[in-house]
Design a protein around this motif. Sequence first.
Motif, PDB file in Angstrom:
ATOM      1  N   ASP A 644      -8.378  -2.794   4.966  1.00  0.00           N
ATOM      2  CA  ASP A 644      -7.628  -1.543   5.101  1.00  0.00           C
ATOM      3  C   ASP A 644      -6.602  -1.446   3.975  1.00  0.00           C
ATOM      4  OD1 ASP A 644      -6.103   0.096   7.952  1.00  0.00           O
ATOM      5  OD2 ASP A 644      -6.026   0.601   5.831  1.00  0.00           O
ATOM      6  N   SER A 647      -3.124  -2.282   5.065  1.00  0.00           N
ATOM      7  CA  SER A 647      -2.943  -3.497   5.855  1.00  0.00           C
ATOM      8  C   SER A 647      -2.205  -4.580   5.066  1.00  0.00           C
ATOM      9  CB  SER A 647      -4.306  -4.042   6.284  1.00  0.00           C
ATOM     10  OG  SER A 647      -5.037  -4.461   5.150  1.00  0.00           O
ATOM     11  N   ASP A 648      -1.705  -5.572   5.815  1.00  0.00           N
ATOM     12  CA  ASP A 648      -1.081  -6.741   5.194  1.00  0.00           C
ATOM     13  C   ASP A 648      -2.102  -7.526   4.377  1.00  0.00           C
ATOM     14  OD1 ASP A 648       0.988  -7.412   8.124  1.00  0.00           O
ATOM     15  OD2 ASP A 648       1.296  -6.071   6.395  1.00  0.00           O
TER      16      ASP A 648
END
Length: 687
Positions: A644, A647-648
């Motif tokens: 993503d 995302s992280d």
Amino acid sequence: MPEVYIDSLSIKNFGPYYGEHTFELGTEGYRRATLIGGKNGAGKTHLLRALYLATVGESGAIDLKKVESGSDATRFDLAESLNRRAKSEGEDSCSMTLQLSQRDETGSIGRTLTLVRQVRWRPNSPPVFSSKANLSGDSQWIEDEDKVQKLRDAFLPRHLTRFFFFDAERSQSIQLNEREITEGISRVLGLYSYSELEEDLRQLTANKIPKIYGSGSEAERRLNDITAEILRHESNLKTFSIDESDQKQELRDNISELDEVEDQLKSIGAVDPEQLTKATKQREEIKSTKDKLEANLGTAWESTLPISLLGGFRAELYDYLLKEERRRDFENRKASVEPKIPQVKQAVFENVPPNFVLDDSLRSFYEAQIDVALQSLFNPPPEGMSEKIFVVPERNELSIQIRSKLRTQATAIQGLANLCAELERKTSELRELDQTLKVLNSDSTAIALGNELRERRGSLLKHKEQIDEKISNIQAERTLINNKLHELRKEETNLSEQVQKVQKGRDLNSLAHRYRDAVSQIKSCAAVSLREKIADIVGGLWLDITDRGLEYVGMEFDQHWNCFLKKSDGTRVSWESANTSAGQRQVRILAFTEALRRLGRFVTPLVVDTPLGRLDKEVRENVLERLYLSGHQSIILTTNAEIDPKSDLFDRIAPHLSRVYTLNPQGDPESNSYQVRVSNDYFKRVL
């Protein structure tokens, strides 16, 4: 070891790529990865195919068709790879241009190679491949196919590309058959040259030397006979190996087609005859129950409803009927006793012996006593007795029945409600079943297609059993031949020692045998050593990433590359019985590829499509950092569902990325206007 890099790829009119698109893929310092994003169907697989075809050339089309052995919708077909819009505009060719470079351990570029592959389509004929190459520093392009491929092999050989360019979700590189895997690993690790030298020496001792120098001593003649027999058995073994590989490929195609049939059965909602029969039987049962309920309800309505309409008069009627019953009991007793009183008096006082005759006063007294006693049987009248009786029968049965119905009215009303609710429920069930049966029986096309698919499934299952039996027979034959070869090689070794003693190293035949034995021993030792190194690397990576270190302590591979897991007590279990998921299998395959990359004679780039599709969220970060991003260059084709952009996970890998791209499909995939637009971002996330 030299490091090989992919600097850029340009594709034109290939698959969904209309016109020319150029992807800069080179590294920048410690930023050694390129991330290319796109949703399913956006063209990632076509980009992987373009990289492979640009590297390998025409034989790459055969490789792709073999490893992408899915349905017609997903299987690679070179004949359908020309961009539809370009074709509608009169274009008849596509092209792929790849630039490779080799660098030493310091990172300095030694030389570069530019490969150009063009595919031209002709009416009613297969597509035609043409290739040319240019080596840095040369002013002329090389167009001879053999020379182009030799230059390619000096940079990125085909056997390396087959292992390090792959679709992770399909485990594409490991879907090669056993012979191709073994040969590929042998080439990657540099063991293949030993096998070629051993074969050449065996051919030398079996054919050329005896013709030139004669058969020599009896031991030499026997040795030559055994060598010829070994060659014959090894030839048979290779034939069986190819047959087994073909059968396994056919088995994979069969299983893939079975999966496709199952998917089609689910997608069309095909009617199962058993389900139809079961639904019909269930409808008959519910209909029978509903009919009984309606009959019971009709009976209940005839009595319960009229009584319930009485309302408060029901209690009054009950009490009055009870009073009538008391009046009837009294009247019945009186009617049965009173007429008989004179008869009783006459029977007592008349016709008695003279000595028992009473005088008139005593007789009057006793007659009055008898009269009172008999009158007490029905006098005095009971309290709460009605003055009149309106129920016609002389007995109380009808009155009692009416009172029973009046007394149980509350229960009857509840029973009527329950009957109504149950009838409504059965009516609803019957309506749903009628709808289901209507749907099941209405789509005759789906029913016919379902029957056809089930018949096809049965045929495929039968064919699968036949293939399994063939594979089992081939494996049995291979085992027999291997056992025979083991005995022949033992005898060959013994005879070689005899020949060596007789000839004392002066005979060329004996010398060739000694060289062959030495090569065989070196190859065997090297193979064992490299297999152990691979097992250590793969096992360590797999245990760390999948977090199964509490169950196992390591991994082993046998000579056929079958995998076993080692426990702390020294026992080992086969991979198939270790309860591993598809994601863990993928991690093992990726770790295997990483081990080959570390031990190979070339340090190659890694190109992977759908890298995290089957992996659990817990292992994705480890796989990315320890496998995909651990090499000197990685090209990763992924979806935003795997990585993503917000995302992280993306933030953690961003420092490793030299550039990002997004493949943006435009238009209807089935139309001639469909194409892919490439943007310099990752789903609108810019580095």
